[in-house]
Design an enzyme around this catalytic site. Structure first.
Site, PDB file in Angstrom:
ATOM      1  N   ALA A  10       0.799  -1.230   0.000  1.00 23.66           N
ATOM      2  CA  ALA A  10       0.000   0.000   0.000  1.00 23.66           C
ATOM      3  C   ALA A  10       0.830   1.279   0.000  1.00 23.66           C
ATOM      4  O   ALA A  10       0.275   2.371  -0.047  1.00 23.66           O
ATOM      5  CB  ALA A  10      -0.929   0.007   1.211  1.00 23.66           C
ATOM      6  N   ARG A  34       6.283  -2.553   3.673  1.00 21.75           N
ATOM      7  CA  ARG A  34       7.565  -2.796   4.337  1.00 21.75           C
ATOM      8  C   ARG A  34       8.208  -1.525   4.866  1.00 21.75           C
ATOM      9  O   ARG A  34       9.070  -1.575   5.735  1.00 21.75           O
ATOM     10  CB  ARG A  34       8.544  -3.468   3.361  1.00 21.75           C
ATOM     11  CG  ARG A  34       8.165  -4.878   2.958  1.00 21.75           C
ATOM     12  CD  ARG A  34       9.154  -5.473   1.971  1.00 21.75           C
ATOM     13  NE  ARG A  34       9.155  -4.754   0.696  1.00 21.75           N
ATOM     14  CZ  ARG A  34      10.168  -4.056   0.211  1.00 21.75           C
ATOM     15  NH1 ARG A  34      11.296  -3.966   0.882  1.00 21.75           N
ATOM     16  NH2 ARG A  34      10.064  -3.456  -0.961  1.00 21.75           N
ATOM     17  N   ASP A  58       6.899  -7.743   5.687  1.00 26.02           N
ATOM     18  CA  ASP A  58       7.345  -8.155   4.364  1.00 26.02           C
ATOM     19  C   ASP A  58       6.559  -9.411   3.985  1.00 26.02           C
ATOM     20  O   ASP A  58       6.661 -10.440   4.668  1.00 26.02           O
ATOM     21  CB  ASP A  58       8.850  -8.447   4.413  1.00 26.02           C
ATOM     22  CG  ASP A  58       9.447  -8.817   3.066  1.00 26.02           C
ATOM     23  OD1 ASP A  58       8.703  -9.239   2.160  1.00 26.02           O
ATOM     24  OD2 ASP A  58      10.685  -8.712   2.923  1.00 26.02           O
ATOM     25  N   TYR A 151       9.683 -13.689 -13.847  1.00 20.67           N
ATOM     26  CA  TYR A 151       8.558 -12.770 -13.608  1.00 20.67           C
ATOM     27  C   TYR A 151       7.316 -13.293 -14.327  1.00 20.67           C
ATOM     28  O   TYR A 151       6.232 -13.363 -13.733  1.00 20.67           O
ATOM     29  CB  TYR A 151       8.885 -11.348 -14.075  1.00 20.67           C
ATOM     30  CG  TYR A 151       7.709 -10.414 -13.872  1.00 20.67           C
ATOM     31  CD1 TYR A 151       7.351 -10.008 -12.589  1.00 20.67           C
ATOM     32  CD2 TYR A 151       6.946  -9.964 -14.945  1.00 20.67           C
ATOM     33  CE1 TYR A 151       6.259  -9.177 -12.388  1.00 20.67           C
ATOM     34  CE2 TYR A 151       5.860  -9.132 -14.747  1.00 20.67           C
ATOM     35  CZ  TYR A 151       5.522  -8.739 -13.470  1.00 20.67           C
ATOM     36  OH  TYR A 151       4.425  -7.926 -13.273  1.00 20.67           O
ATOM     37  N   PRO A 181      -3.017  -5.854 -15.291  1.00 22.50           N
ATOM     38  CA  PRO A 181      -2.650  -4.603 -15.962  1.00 22.50           C
ATOM     39  C   PRO A 181      -1.552  -4.817 -17.000  1.00 22.50           C
ATOM     40  O   PRO A 181      -0.727  -5.726 -16.891  1.00 22.50           O
ATOM     41  CB  PRO A 181      -2.128  -3.720 -14.825  1.00 22.50           C
ATOM     42  CG  PRO A 181      -2.510  -4.420 -13.558  1.00 22.50           C
ATOM     43  CD  PRO A 181      -2.572  -5.875 -13.903  1.00 22.50           C
ATOM     44  N   GLY A 182      -1.560  -3.932 -17.998  1.00 21.06           N
ATOM     45  CA  GLY A 182      -0.429  -3.812 -18.891  1.00 21.06           C
ATOM     46  C   GLY A 182       0.561  -2.838 -18.276  1.00 21.06           C
ATOM     47  O   GLY A 182       0.829  -2.888 -17.070  1.00 21.06           O
ATOM     48  N   LEU A 183       1.101  -1.936 -19.062  1.00 17.87           N
ATOM     49  CA  LEU A 183       2.131  -1.012 -18.585  1.00 17.87           C
ATOM     50  C   LEU A 183       1.538   0.079 -17.688  1.00 17.87           C
ATOM     51  O   LEU A 183       0.724   0.883 -18.129  1.00 17.87           O
ATOM     52  CB  LEU A 183       2.853  -0.383 -19.772  1.00 17.87           C
ATOM     53  CG  LEU A 183       3.825  -1.337 -20.499  1.00 17.87           C
ATOM     54  CD1 LEU A 183       4.132  -0.837 -21.907  1.00 17.87           C
ATOM     55  CD2 LEU A 183       5.106  -1.502 -19.698  1.00 17.87           C
ATOM     56  N   GLU A 187       6.580   2.459  -9.509  1.00 15.80           N
ATOM     57  CA  GLU A 187       7.975   2.162  -9.183  1.00 15.80           C
ATOM     58  C   GLU A 187       8.437   0.848  -9.815  1.00 15.80           C
ATOM     59  O   GLU A 187       9.590   0.452  -9.663  1.00 15.80           O
ATOM     60  CB  GLU A 187       8.158   2.078  -7.663  1.00 15.80           C
ATOM     61  CG  GLU A 187       7.950   3.385  -6.935  1.00 15.80           C
ATOM     62  CD  GLU A 187       8.140   3.244  -5.438  1.00 15.80           C
ATOM     63  OE1 GLU A 187       8.424   2.112  -4.975  1.00 15.80           O
ATOM     64  OE2 GLU A 187       8.017   4.250  -4.728  1.00 15.80           O
ATOM     65  N   PHE A 188       7.544   0.176 -10.535  1.00 15.79           N
ATOM     66  CA  PHE A 188       7.811  -1.160 -11.072  1.00 15.79           C
ATOM     67  C   PHE A 188       9.123  -1.223 -11.860  1.00 15.79           C
ATOM     68  O   PHE A 188      10.000  -2.043 -11.576  1.00 15.79           O
ATOM     69  CB  PHE A 188       6.640  -1.575 -11.964  1.00 15.79           C
ATOM     70  CG  PHE A 188       6.796  -2.910 -12.628  1.00 15.79           C
ATOM     71  CD1 PHE A 188       6.358  -4.069 -12.002  1.00 15.79           C
ATOM     72  CD2 PHE A 188       7.356  -3.020 -13.892  1.00 15.79           C
ATOM     73  CE1 PHE A 188       6.496  -5.311 -12.613  1.00 15.79           C
ATOM     74  CE2 PHE A 188       7.503  -4.247 -14.519  1.00 15.79           C
ATOM     75  CZ  PHE A 188       7.073  -5.398 -13.877  1.00 15.79           C
TER      76      PHE A 188
END
Length: 251
Positions: A10, A34, A58, A151, A181-183, A187-188
């Site tokens: 979150a 975290r 975590d 991934y 989701p796509g793009l 922060e991915f």
């Protein structure tokens, strides 16, 4: 009666945007992450709109997960909606060159973390014969791409697990949904490229990607449907994206 929603991951991206939109609609929120400092700041902000409880742990650490969920006060233990959002991508390499530690991180967070949190929450939903689980998957879970390796595998696993969970839980009146989701500009990519801002920025150059708020609005819509309606499986793409790898970029 207000519904209680637990959101993992979150503190940024889709999870943060989801917490914000649900707070504005007066859902009670258990926000998890975290990073204690960011979690505390977010809780302070959202508590102006609704009731907030925060849990710092975590998801990849099994005992941390169960200890954190077990620590919930009695009036927070009945979670109506679980949003399994925490996830990550580490590295972008062909399988023979990839870092094994990156593999471990993706499997531990994307798959095992989702399972740990679900296991901690689900028995109570089953006892109450009520609940809704939303897993955040990815287009990478239905279309593999080069250098996506583990991934891709982790998100394929989330897709298969979601479908299996839906079958297991149908007799217990529990909805199970997945959003792919796509793009999405979060922060991915910064995490995937280990803080390399230049590489991360190039992922979203030349087109309008999705935002965390775009996905949050869809989550809000899904959980607001009547009891007899389950939006079970949704693929969400930016207009400029047609497949996992086909993106039309402005020149």
């Amino acid at each position: 009666m207000k519904k209680t929603v637990l959101i993992t991951g979150a503190t940024s991206g889709i999870g943060k945007a989801t917490a914000e939109i649900l707070a504005s609609d007066n859902y009670r929120l258990i926000i998890c992450g975290r990073r204690q400092d960011i979690l505390t700041a977010l809780a302070a902000k959202l508590s102006k709109s609704t009731e907030i409880h925060k849990l710092c742990f975590d998801v990849s650490q099994k005992q941390e997960v169960f200890d954190a969920i077990d620590s919930l006060p009695a009036d927070w233990k009945d979670v109506d909606i679980l949003i399994n959002n925490a996830g990550n991508a580490h590295g972008f390499d062909p399988i023979h060159e990839a870092n094994v530690d990156d593999w471990e991180a993706m499997i531990d967070i994307n798959l095992k973390g989702l399972l740990y949190v679900t296991k901690a929450i689900l028995p109570d939903m089953v006892d109450r014969k009520s609940g809704h689980i939303i897993n955040i998957g990815s287009i990478a879970g239905i279309e593999p791409y080069q250098k996506g390796g583990v991934y891709n595998a982790s998100k394929y696993a989330v897709d298969g697990l979601t479908k299996s969970m839906r079958q297991d839980l149908i007799e217990h009146n529990i909805k199970v949904s997945e959003i792919k989701p796509g793009l999405v500009n979060t922060e991915f990519s910064n995490v995937r490229f280990k803080g390399d801002e230049e590489k991360s920025a190039k992922v979203y150059e030349g087109f309008d990607p999705l935002t965390g708020s775009d996905i949050a609005e869809i989550i809000h819509f899904i959980i607001s449907r009547p009891a007899h309606v389950n939006l079970a499986d949704m693929l969400i793409l930016p207009t400029a994206q047609a497949t996992a790898t086909m993106v039309h970029r402005k020149k």
